[in-house]
Design an enzyme around this catalytic site. Structure first.
Site, mmCIF file in Angstrom:
data_model
loop_
_atom_site.group_PDB
_atom_site.id
_atom_site.type_symbol
_atom_site.label_atom_id
_atom_site.label_comp_id
_atom_site.label_asym_id
_atom_site.label_seq_id
_atom_site.Cartn_x
_atom_site.Cartn_y
_atom_site.Cartn_z
ATOM 1 N N LYS A 160 33.706 34.454 41.774
ATOM 2 C CA LYS A 160 34.790 33.351 42.065
ATOM 3 C C LYS A 160 34.212 32.566 42.994
ATOM 4 O O LYS A 160 32.712 32.237 42.654
ATOM 5 C CB LYS A 160 35.571 34.188 43.343
ATOM 6 N N TYR A 188 47.287 35.749 39.196
ATOM 7 C CA TYR A 188 47.889 36.876 41.095
ATOM 8 C C TYR A 188 49.120 37.071 41.129
ATOM 9 O O TYR A 188 49.114 37.635 41.855
ATOM 10 C CB TYR A 188 47.073 35.855 42.197
ATOM 11 N N ASN A 237 35.241 36.893 48.659
ATOM 12 C CA ASN A 237 34.677 38.150 49.221
ATOM 13 C C ASN A 237 33.991 38.072 47.044
ATOM 14 O O ASN A 237 33.838 39.155 46.375
ATOM 15 C CB ASN A 237 35.635 39.333 48.702
ATOM 16 N N HIS A 272 35.922 39.245 41.042
ATOM 17 C CA HIS A 272 37.231 39.749 41.099
ATOM 18 C C HIS A 272 36.989 41.128 39.600
ATOM 19 O O HIS A 272 35.947 40.599 38.679
ATOM 20 C CB HIS A 272 37.814 39.109 40.335
ATOM 21 N N GLU A 281 44.230 40.573 31.628
ATOM 22 C CA GLU A 281 43.489 39.661 32.015
ATOM 23 C C GLU A 281 42.786 39.094 31.242
ATOM 24 O O GLU A 281 42.812 37.564 31.362
ATOM 25 C CB GLU A 281 42.669 40.033 33.597
HETATM 26 P P1 IDP Z 1 40.620 42.839 44.513
HETATM 27 O O1 IDP Z 1 39.954 41.590 44.240
HETATM 28 O O2 IDP Z 1 39.634 44.264 45.716
HETATM 29 O O3 IDP Z 1 41.083 43.259 43.957
HETATM 30 P P2 IDP Z 1 43.495 43.022 45.503
HETATM 31 O O4 IDP Z 1 44.673 43.524 46.258
HETATM 32 O O5 IDP Z 1 43.622 42.778 44.850
HETATM 33 O O6 IDP Z 1 42.048 42.752 45.774
HETATM 34 O O7 IDP Z 1 43.683 41.275 46.242
HETATM 35 C C1 IDP Z 1 43.389 39.877 45.089
HETATM 36 C C2 IDP Z 1 42.516 38.771 46.096
HETATM 37 O O8 IDP Z 1 42.888 38.263 46.860
HETATM 38 C C3 IDP Z 1 41.066 39.834 47.033
HETATM 39 O O9 IDP Z 1 39.864 39.653 46.194
HETATM 40 C C4 IDP Z 1 41.308 38.978 48.300
HETATM 41 O O10 IDP Z 1 39.945 37.243 47.844
HETATM 42 C C5 IDP Z 1 42.546 38.234 48.550
HETATM 43 N N1 IDP Z 1 43.180 39.302 49.602
HETATM 44 C C6 IDP Z 1 43.641 39.951 49.113
HETATM 45 N N2 IDP Z 1 43.961 40.497 50.627
HETATM 46 C C7 IDP Z 1 43.704 39.549 51.197
HETATM 47 C C8 IDP Z 1 43.938 38.979 52.582
HETATM 48 O O11 IDP Z 1 44.881 40.308 53.515
HETATM 49 N N3 IDP Z 1 43.658 38.091 52.939
HETATM 50 C C9 IDP Z 1 43.044 37.295 52.475
HETATM 51 N N4 IDP Z 1 42.748 37.400 51.015
HETATM 52 C C10 IDP Z 1 43.311 38.756 51.254
HETATM 53 MG MG MG Z 2 42.969 42.960 42.549
#
Ligand code: IDP
Ligand code: MG
Length: 187
Positions: free
Chosen positions: A47, A87, A150, A153, A164
Site C-alpha cells: 500500500k 474493495y 496497515n 494487502h 483481484e
Molecule cells: P484485510 O486487508 O486484512 O483483508 P479487510 O477487512 O479486507 O482486511 O479490510 C480491507 C482494508 O480496509 C484493511 O486492510 C484496512 O486497510 C482497512 N480497514 C479494515 N477495517 C478498518 C477499520 O476498522 N478502520 C479503518 N480501516 C479499516
Molecule cells: Mg480483505
C-alpha cells in the site's frame, strides 16, 4: 482451496520443460504434476504507506525467502475507480471512502505470487487486519501500528485472488517462467 494439480488462472497441466526459459505470454503456464502442480496464485499489494516507508524490498525479500514465486509485479498509481472495485465488498463499511482515499494517496506495488497454499501462506505472513493483533514476525506485526495504515494487502481466498489478479493485471503482464528452485522447495 484449489487442489494441487488443478488448473487456476491461466494455468494448464502440461509438464515442465527440462531447461528454464521464458514463454511467450500467449502460452499458458506449464504445471508439473511431478512437482505437485503448485499453481495457486495470490494478489498482493504494498500500500502507499509501505512504498513511502521503503518497505518494498523487505516485503519482497520475505516472500522470496519463503520460497514463493513472483509471477507479476508493477508500481502504479491506482485510480479511485479501480480501488472502489477492488474493495467493493466493503462498500457499506463506514471506513470505505477513507480506505479508497488512503489507497489512492500514492503509488502501490501490485504483485502476483505463486506457490503451494499461497493464499493462506501469504495471509499468515501478513498477519491480522489490525496490526495491534498481529504477532511479531508477521509483516503487519513488525512494521505498522494502525488498521488504517496497515502497509499491505493480500487476497483472502483463492476465488478473490483470481478476481483481484484479473482486475489488476493483464495476461501479458504475467510472464510464465519455470521455477528451477521448485525441486528444492517441494517434495
Ligand atoms: P484485510 O486487508 O486484512 O483483508 P479487510 O477487512 O479486507 O482486511 O479490510 C480491507 C482494508 O480496509 C484493511 O486492510 C484496512 O486497510 C482497512 N480497514 C479494515 N477495517 C478498518 C477499520 O476498522 N478502520 C479503518 N480501516 C479499516
Ligand atoms: Mg480483505
Amino acid at each position: 482451496m484449489v487442489p494441487r494439480g488443478a488448473v487456476t488462472a491461466r494455468g494448464s497441466t502440461a509438464p515442465l520443460r527440462a531447461a528454464p526459459r521464458l514463454l511467450p505470454s500467449s502460452e499458458l503456464c506449464p504445471l508439473s504434476p511431478a512437482l505437485g502442480g503448485v499453481n495457486e496464485r495470490t494478489f498482493v499489494a504494498i500500500k502507499p504507506d509501505g512504498v513511502q516507508r521503503r518497505l518494498v524490498g523487505e516485503i519482497i525479500r520475505r516472500f522470496e525467502r519463503k520460497g514463493l514465486q513472483l509471477v507479476g509485479m508493477k508500481l502504479l498509481q491506482a485510480s479511485e475507480e479501480l480501488l472502489k472495485e477492488h474493495y467493493i465488498s466493503l462498500q457499506d463499511r463506514p471506513f470505505y471512502s477513507r480506505l479508497v482515499k488512503y489507497m489512492s494517496s500514492g503509488p502501490i506495488v501490485a504483485m502476483v505470487w505463486q506457490g503451494l497454499d499461497v493464499v493462506k501462506t501469504v495471509r499468515t505472513m501478513i498477519g491480522e487486519t489490525n496490526p495491534a493483533e498481529s504477532r511479531p514476525g508477521t509483516i503487519r506485526g513488525d512494521f505498522c501500528v494502525e488498521v488504517g495504515k496497515n502497509v499491505i494487502h493480500g487476497s483472502d481466498s483463492v476465488e478473490s485472488a483470481q478476481q483481484e489478479i484479473s482486475l489488476w493485471f493483464r495476461p501479458e503482464e504475467l510472464p510464465c517462467w519455470e521455477d528451477t528452485a521448485a525441486r528444492w522447495i517441494y517434495e
